[in-house]
Design a protein around this motif. Structure first.
Motif, short mmCIF file in Angstrom:
data_model
loop_
_atom_site.label_atom_id
_atom_site.label_comp_id
_atom_site.label_asym_id
_atom_site.label_seq_id
_atom_site.Cartn_x
_atom_site.Cartn_y
_atom_site.Cartn_z
N LYS A 51 -1.68 10.32 -5.34
CA LYS A 51 -1.05 9.98 -6.63
C LYS A 51 -0.68 8.51 -6.70
O LYS A 51 -0.64 7.92 -7.78
CB LYS A 51 0.18 10.86 -6.84
CG LYS A 51 -0.15 12.33 -7.06
CD LYS A 51 1.11 13.16 -7.27
CE LYS A 51 0.77 14.63 -7.48
NZ LYS A 51 1.99 15.46 -7.65
N THR A 52 -0.36 7.91 -5.56
CA THR A 52 -0.08 6.47 -5.48
C THR A 52 -0.76 5.92 -4.23
O THR A 52 -1.28 6.67 -3.40
CB THR A 52 1.43 6.19 -5.40
OG1 THR A 52 1.91 6.56 -4.09
CG2 THR A 52 2.21 6.94 -6.46
N PHE A 53 -0.73 4.59 -4.09
CA PHE A 53 -1.29 3.96 -2.89
C PHE A 53 -0.20 3.69 -1.85
O PHE A 53 -0.44 2.97 -0.88
CB PHE A 53 -2.01 2.65 -3.26
CG PHE A 53 -3.39 2.88 -3.81
CD1 PHE A 53 -4.46 3.12 -2.98
CD2 PHE A 53 -3.60 2.88 -5.19
CE1 PHE A 53 -5.73 3.35 -3.49
CE2 PHE A 53 -4.86 3.10 -5.71
CZ PHE A 53 -5.94 3.33 -4.86
N GLU A 54 0.97 4.30 -2.04
CA GLU A 54 2.03 4.19 -1.03
C GLU A 54 1.76 5.19 0.08
O GLU A 54 2.50 6.14 0.30
CB GLU A 54 3.40 4.44 -1.68
CG GLU A 54 3.81 3.39 -2.70
CD GLU A 54 3.94 2.01 -2.08
OE1 GLU A 54 4.47 1.92 -0.95
OE2 GLU A 54 3.51 1.03 -2.70
N ARG A 55 0.65 4.97 0.79
CA ARG A 55 0.23 5.84 1.87
C ARG A 55 0.24 5.03 3.16
O ARG A 55 -0.28 3.92 3.19
CB ARG A 55 -1.17 6.40 1.63
CG ARG A 55 -1.40 6.92 0.23
CD ARG A 55 -2.87 7.24 -0.02
NE ARG A 55 -3.19 7.10 -1.42
CZ ARG A 55 -4.41 6.84 -1.88
NH1 ARG A 55 -5.41 6.68 -1.03
NH2 ARG A 55 -4.63 6.71 -3.17
N SER A 84 -8.30 7.70 -5.03
CA SER A 84 -7.11 7.73 -5.88
C SER A 84 -7.20 8.85 -6.90
O SER A 84 -8.29 9.25 -7.31
CB SER A 84 -6.94 6.39 -6.59
OG SER A 84 -5.84 6.42 -7.47
N ASN A 86 -5.01 8.40 -9.59
CA ASN A 86 -4.26 7.70 -10.64
C ASN A 86 -5.14 6.56 -11.13
O ASN A 86 -5.38 5.59 -10.40
CB ASN A 86 -2.94 7.18 -10.08
CG ASN A 86 -2.06 6.54 -11.15
OD1 ASN A 86 -2.50 5.64 -11.85
ND2 ASN A 86 -0.84 7.00 -11.27
N SER A 88 -4.92 4.07 -13.43
CA SER A 88 -4.39 2.71 -13.56
C SER A 88 -4.20 2.05 -12.20
O SER A 88 -4.56 0.88 -12.00
CB SER A 88 -3.08 2.71 -14.34
OG SER A 88 -2.11 3.52 -13.70
N ASP A 89 -3.66 2.80 -11.24
CA ASP A 89 -3.48 2.26 -9.88
C ASP A 89 -4.82 1.97 -9.23
O ASP A 89 -4.98 0.98 -8.50
CB ASP A 89 -2.69 3.25 -9.01
CG ASP A 89 -1.21 3.28 -9.37
OD1 ASP A 89 -0.79 2.47 -10.21
OD2 ASP A 89 -0.48 4.12 -8.81
N GLN A 92 -6.41 -1.30 -10.44
CA GLN A 92 -5.70 -2.45 -9.86
C GLN A 92 -6.08 -2.64 -8.39
O GLN A 92 -6.29 -3.77 -7.94
CB GLN A 92 -4.19 -2.23 -9.98
CG GLN A 92 -3.36 -3.43 -9.55
CD GLN A 92 -1.87 -3.23 -9.83
OE1 GLN A 92 -1.48 -2.24 -10.43
NE2 GLN A 92 -1.07 -4.17 -9.39
N GLU A 130 -6.80 13.25 -12.14
CA GLU A 130 -5.45 13.00 -12.66
C GLU A 130 -5.09 14.05 -13.70
O GLU A 130 -3.96 14.55 -13.73
CB GLU A 130 -5.37 11.59 -13.26
CG GLU A 130 -3.97 11.20 -13.69
CD GLU A 130 -3.89 9.77 -14.21
OE1 GLU A 130 -2.79 9.34 -14.59
OE2 GLU A 130 -4.93 9.09 -14.24
#
Length: 324
Positions: A51-55, A84, A86, A88-89, A92, A130
């Protein structure tokens, strides 16, 4: 010869799903590199949601790619939803990677980013998972709301109850002794209006209740104790309270009497005319809120202290004054 890092990701809830195992992804990626004469620099295994790239592993890889530019040409994965979920993420992150000379690519959904039309296909690949996530979350929320309407108590059981599972896999809450007895006693004490909530919590802990002060205050407001289930307001539907499927711990009369006492809407009250305030007047502390402190002239309150065999009531001022 081009050099690639292989990124293999699977979230915890996908471990058992067919086609998502780490071993399968690794085999497919290694065969692709062998056929296309791509040298594998390293293989990264990730067990985290996309869901995010905070992995954790992705953060380490990205930091390494930025620090050692030119050592890797590609970051390969099987499908774009491994990269991903998500959109938009993802756009980017693709831009970030291309700026440092690294091309991300899904071998089962290959796209040439130099062709403008392929960006439309990329949007489809990225937004589809998503949308699936959003639909799944909405279905779960709708299902939980319907379960509450049918009287099921969801979530972690409060003090006095315990979460259990039947043989068919359905979950429910059951009365948990001796915690249930301690909570029932607490409601009875609240309804009498003699002690404060903090004092009752301390006495309940002395009796054996295992509960923090914050959890205790929250529990006292839970309508589930009288066998009901709260269904929160949602969109055009108003909040409602329905009959629960679980066994009540106390009666509705006792529950709402305790709520009135905590809210200050009690019958046994006096009015201190000199200060214009409502004062709760328990039987054992009839002058609470009327006596003046001999030191600072503030109105005295009152509470009970635990003695060797019983509780003893005293009038006292605020802690900063100390008059007792």
């Amino acid at each position: 010869m081009r050099i690639a890092d292989l990124y293999i990701r699977v979230s915890t809830d996908e471990q058992a799903d067919k086609g998502y195992s780490q071993r399968l992804q690794e085999d497919v990626l290694l065969k692709y590199c062998e056929i296309n004469a791509i040298k594998v620099r390293k293989i990264i295994f990730e067990d985290h949601s996309a869901k995010t790239f905070e992995r954790p592993e992705w953060i380490k890889l990205l930091a390494e790619l930025k620090k050692y530019k030119g050592k890797t040409d590609l970051v390969l994965f099987t499908k774009w939803d491994r990269f991903s979920r998500n959109a938009s993420d993802a756009y980017q992150m693709i831009s970030t990677l291309r700026k440092i000379g690294v091309e991300p690519q899904a071998i089962e959904q290959p796209l040439d980013m130099n062709i403008p039309e392929n960006k439309m296909m990329l949007a489809v690949y990225l937004t589809t998972p998503e949308i699936e996530n959003d639909r799944r979350a909405l279905n779960v929320k709708t299902g939980m709301r319907q379960a509450r309407k049918e009287g099921r108590w969801l979530g972690v059981a409060p003090p006095g109850y315990i979460n259990k599972t039947r043989e068919n896999g359905t979950k429910y809450v059951a009365i948990d002794e001796p915690e249930a007895t301690h909570m029932r006693w607490s409601f009875e004490q609240i309804a009498e209006g003699v002690f404060t909530t903090q004092e009752i919590w301390k006495m309940a802990k002395h009796r054996g209740l295992k509960c923090s002060a914050t959890s205790f205050r929250t529990a006292l407001r839970n309508v589930g104790y009288c066998g009901k289930v709260l269904v929160p307001a949602y969109k055009n539907e108003e909040m409602q309270i329905v009959q629960g499927l679980h066994q009540p711990l106390i009666s509705e009369v006792l529950f709402y009497k305790a709520q009135e006492m905590m809210d200050g809407r009690v019958r046994d009250i006096g009015i201190n005319s000199s200060h214009g305030i409502l004062v709760v007047v328990p039987d054992k502390l009839p002058l609470r809120g009327f006596l003046k402190c001999s030191r600072c002239s503030r109105l005295l309150t009152g509470s009970a202290s635990k003695g060797r065999n019983d509780y003893y009531h005293y009038y006292h001022c605020q802690p900063s004054c100390g008059c007792r």
